[in-house]
Design a protein around this motif. Sequence first.
Motif, short mmCIF file in Angstrom:
data_model
loop_
_atom_site.label_atom_id
_atom_site.label_comp_id
_atom_site.label_asym_id
_atom_site.label_seq_id
_atom_site.Cartn_x
_atom_site.Cartn_y
_atom_site.Cartn_z
N ARG A 1 -7.42 3.98 15.09
CA ARG A 1 -7.90 3.93 13.71
C ARG A 1 -7.13 4.93 12.86
N PRO A 2 -5.84 4.69 12.61
CA PRO A 2 -5.03 5.70 11.93
C PRO A 2 -5.09 5.71 10.41
N ILE A 3 -5.67 4.68 9.78
CA ILE A 3 -5.69 4.64 8.31
C ILE A 3 -7.11 4.38 7.81
N ILE A 4 -7.56 3.15 7.95
CA ILE A 4 -8.94 2.78 7.60
C ILE A 4 -9.44 1.81 8.66
N THR A 5 -10.73 1.54 8.62
CA THR A 5 -11.34 0.57 9.53
C THR A 5 -11.98 -0.52 8.68
N ASN B 1 4.26 -5.82 -1.12
CA ASN B 1 4.84 -4.62 -1.73
C ASN B 1 4.41 -3.36 -1.00
N PHE B 2 3.14 -3.31 -0.57
CA PHE B 2 2.66 -2.16 0.19
C PHE B 2 3.40 -2.05 1.52
N ASN B 3 3.57 -3.18 2.19
CA ASN B 3 4.26 -3.17 3.48
C ASN B 3 5.70 -2.67 3.34
N ALA B 4 6.36 -3.10 2.28
CA ALA B 4 7.74 -2.65 2.04
C ALA B 4 7.76 -1.14 1.79
N TRP B 5 6.77 -0.66 1.05
CA TRP B 5 6.68 0.78 0.75
C TRP B 5 6.48 1.59 2.02
N ILE B 6 5.51 1.19 2.84
CA ILE B 6 5.18 2.02 4.00
C ILE B 6 6.30 2.02 5.03
N MET B 7 7.06 0.96 5.11
CA MET B 7 8.15 0.91 6.07
C MET B 7 9.29 1.86 5.68
N GLN B 8 9.35 2.24 4.41
CA GLN B 8 10.38 3.16 3.95
C GLN B 8 9.94 4.62 4.02
N GLU B 9 8.65 4.85 4.26
CA GLU B 9 8.12 6.21 4.29
C GLU B 9 8.26 6.81 5.69
N PHE C 1 6.50 7.80 8.09
CA PHE C 1 5.31 7.78 8.93
C PHE C 1 5.69 7.38 10.35
N SER C 2 4.77 7.60 11.29
CA SER C 2 5.01 7.23 12.68
C SER C 2 5.08 5.71 12.81
N ASN D 1 3.61 3.96 15.02
CA ASN D 1 2.26 3.44 15.28
C ASN D 1 1.49 3.22 13.99
N LEU D 2 1.60 4.19 13.07
CA LEU D 2 0.88 4.06 11.80
C LEU D 2 1.45 2.89 10.99
N LYS D 3 2.75 2.73 11.00
CA LYS D 3 3.35 1.61 10.28
C LYS D 3 2.90 0.27 10.87
N ASP D 4 2.90 0.20 12.19
CA ASP D 4 2.46 -1.03 12.85
C ASP D 4 1.01 -1.35 12.52
N GLU D 5 0.18 -0.31 12.49
CA GLU D 5 -1.24 -0.52 12.21
C GLU D 5 -1.45 -0.98 10.77
N SER D 6 -0.71 -0.41 9.84
CA SER D 6 -0.87 -0.82 8.45
C SER D 6 -0.46 -2.28 8.27
N LEU D 7 0.61 -2.69 8.94
CA LEU D 7 1.03 -4.09 8.86
C LEU D 7 0.00 -5.01 9.50
N ARG D 8 -0.60 -4.53 10.59
CA ARG D 8 -1.63 -5.33 11.26
C ARG D 8 -2.83 -5.54 10.33
N ILE D 9 -3.23 -4.49 9.63
CA ILE D 9 -4.38 -4.59 8.72
C ILE D 9 -4.12 -5.62 7.63
N THR D 10 -2.99 -5.50 6.95
CA THR D 10 -2.71 -6.42 5.84
C THR D 10 -2.47 -7.84 6.35
N ASP D 11 -1.78 -7.98 7.48
CA ASP D 11 -1.52 -9.32 8.02
C ASP D 11 -2.81 -10.02 8.43
N ASN D 12 -3.69 -9.28 9.12
CA ASN D 12 -4.92 -9.90 9.61
C ASN D 12 -5.89 -10.24 8.49
N ILE D 13 -5.96 -9.38 7.48
CA ILE D 13 -6.81 -9.70 6.33
C ILE D 13 -6.25 -10.90 5.59
#
Length: 440
Positions: free
Chosen positions: A339-343, A372-380, A382-383, A385-397
């Motif tokens: 749970r690295p960002i939100i649940t 746009n968020f996914n593009a942003w976070i991939m350039q930051e 971050f670890s 794991n955190l990048k993968d989790e953020s993509l998982r959240i947006t993709d699954n929603i």
Amino acid sequence: MKRSKTNFCPIPWLFQAVRSNGDLRVCCQANVSANRGLLFKHESKTPYNASSDSLEEARNSDVIKKMRQNILNGIWDDNCKRCKDEESNGLRSRRIYENEQWDFNESCAQRVTSINGKINTSEVPIKYYDLRFGNHCNLACRMCGPADSSGWYKDWVLLKERYSFNDTHGKVNLTQVGNKLTTQDYNWHNSPSFWKQLQTNMNNIMHIYMAGGEPLLIKNHYQFLRECVKQGRAKKIILEYNTNCTIVPNLVTELWSHFKQVRIGASIDGFGDYIEYQRYPLKWKEVLKNLYLINQLPSNIVCWFAFTVTSYNIFHLTDFMKWKLIDSKLHKFNSSRKRPIITPHMAHKPYHLNIRALPRELKIQVLEKFKNFNAWIMQEPFSSNLKDESLRITDNISNYMMTQNYNNDYWPEFCSFTTKLDKIRKQNFLSLQPNFKEFF
């Protein structure tokens, strides 16, 4: 019974859930099923209720016996439709969480379950309780209602123009006492019978989940915590809360220090104007102070943002994720690899607030914002794991939102409900989210 590796869940064996009105059900996730997961008495066809009925007897009701049979035969039970739906869209369901937590697998279940789904309750005691100590609450969240929040009573009467609503136990009538609307239908937790049964099983309890209403407003909740400490059981018990974080009394933080672990699912699904709109009449500055207080509590406190995704905040979701990552400085929240960002939690009901009810044009805008968020976070920096989790959240929603379309059936209700409640509460959703204007 054949063995299935796809849909096993330990809940029907180790768990007991109590609704805010005291009615027993298989699991809170089953609230979206046809019978809302209720455990019915065989003779009367009325729900078992924690205030007066045997908790042990309810564990072998027809509903839960059938559920065990279906699970052990690899069949998704009707009461499990929410987990099935979420998993089919890549979301982490309640079933997945529980399988990770409990050392009780399908082999264990096969061994203790008879052909008709019955278990010996003394051989398989309850280890995990989901307790809703009534509906007393200081908020009236838009995705909630009077059955789960007493804070909804006044607006319910104005919105529906009636002094009653329905719950699983029947019609609930509201009574005007002075300037206050009230009912006695949610005081089940004052029952001596319930507390006696709970204390009888005290030595087996390992996990207690408490929601509401708002659990930190419930006096009997503190009484129960004291009893756990008094009996020397606290160090073996995990407490878990779903709380709106509007209050964090010194009393509760002191009691928490005695427990093995305290898990806080903070019902925070936005910041600033967004959360004040969705969780009326919450004040963000006051809640933020409490979040920082929780952030400084001892290491036995584990916490995360339980973000309820609705049509009101879907466009705010990634803004909140950025805030959590960049500005919040709340290091204790969502600090694990899982749970690295939100649940996030989908608001399955009411259907008119479900993101599947959005017009297609708005759904496309959501997908673009996620992109746009996914593009942003991939350039930051971050670890991975955190990048993968953020993509998982947006993709699954995104997958969940696009899989079904509720628009024709429920979008008019969204517009009507929002407009009427805005007028009552002197709020304005379209000023918060002007891109919705052309669809109203």
